[in-house]
Design an enzyme around this catalytic site. Sequence first.
Site, PDB file in Angstrom:
ATOM      1  N   GLU A  46       0.854  -1.198   0.000  1.00  0.00           N
ATOM      2  CA  GLU A  46       0.000   0.000   0.000  1.00  0.00           C
ATOM      3  C   GLU A  46       0.884   1.240   0.000  1.00  0.00           C
ATOM      4  OE1 GLU A  46      -2.838   0.312   3.270  1.00  0.00           O
ATOM      5  OE2 GLU A  46      -2.930   2.491   2.975  1.00  0.00           O
ATOM      6  N   ARG A  50       0.363  10.278  -0.050  1.00  0.00           N
ATOM      7  CA  ARG A  50       0.606  11.341   0.930  1.00  0.00           C
ATOM      8  C   ARG A  50       1.811  12.186   0.569  1.00  0.00           C
ATOM      9  NH1 ARG A  50      -0.355   7.901   6.509  1.00  0.00           N
ATOM     10  NH2 ARG A  50      -2.234   6.909   5.714  1.00  0.00           N
ATOM     11  N   LYS A 134     -11.350  -1.879   5.999  1.00  0.00           N
ATOM     12  CA  LYS A 134     -10.219  -1.486   6.847  1.00  0.00           C
ATOM     13  C   LYS A 134     -10.806  -0.827   8.093  1.00  0.00           C
ATOM     14  CE  LYS A 134      -6.924   2.368   6.780  1.00  0.00           C
ATOM     15  NZ  LYS A 134      -5.677   2.873   6.195  1.00  0.00           N
TER      16      LYS A 134
END
Length: 213
Positions: A46, A50, A134
Amino acid sequence: MAVRPSLSALDVMRDASVIPVIVLHDVAHAVPLAQALVAGGIRMLEITLRTPQALACMQAIAAEVPEAVVGAGTVRNADDAKAAARAGARFAVSPGYTPTVGQACRDEGLSLLPGVATGSEIMQAQEDGFHQLKFFPAMQAGGLAMLKAWAGPFTDAVFCPTGGVTAQNAPEFLQLPNVVCVGGSWLAPNDLIARGEWAQITELARQSVSLRA
Ligand code: 3PG
């Protein structure tokens, strides 16, 4: 273009006990990091959206590390989903859930692990057909106790708790019947990446294989 076999959210969750949450600031780190994780048995990566370099990092890994499966983290809107798919991502992870993100991921052929932290969010995600979720931020939002409570009403949901999960507390999460895997940043720590300590990252990945009892 080669046809890629479809990948379900459950495929992503079942591949290993941990999905590493990765923050990359330098494209030069992307390929060696992915190779180090793959060498330790972790293929589902993942890469969080960001940093300005995140999409280029995904592209580099998708092109040069065929054993890795690139995922995009921190997907918050339809544009993120489109950009991630264009960069070679095959799955997406979002910190929360909106029907717009759910539909965008479907349109882009991305398996989605939507982030949830409340019963209402689980119900919304399930209404839209998402049952592999999640749990974020896991420790801050109730941890093990919350997952145990959700097992009652939400018998058809499974979770990847992320946020405050560590090598130390991961085994407790992984023992729960409604937890398939956990997510965490500890497999790809900033300082090891910055120093290029790839062998240590491979070792962290290897150790994560034995977290599930
Ligand atoms: C995430 O971004 O999904 C989490 O912030 C990762 O949390 P951790 O750094 O506590 O593992």
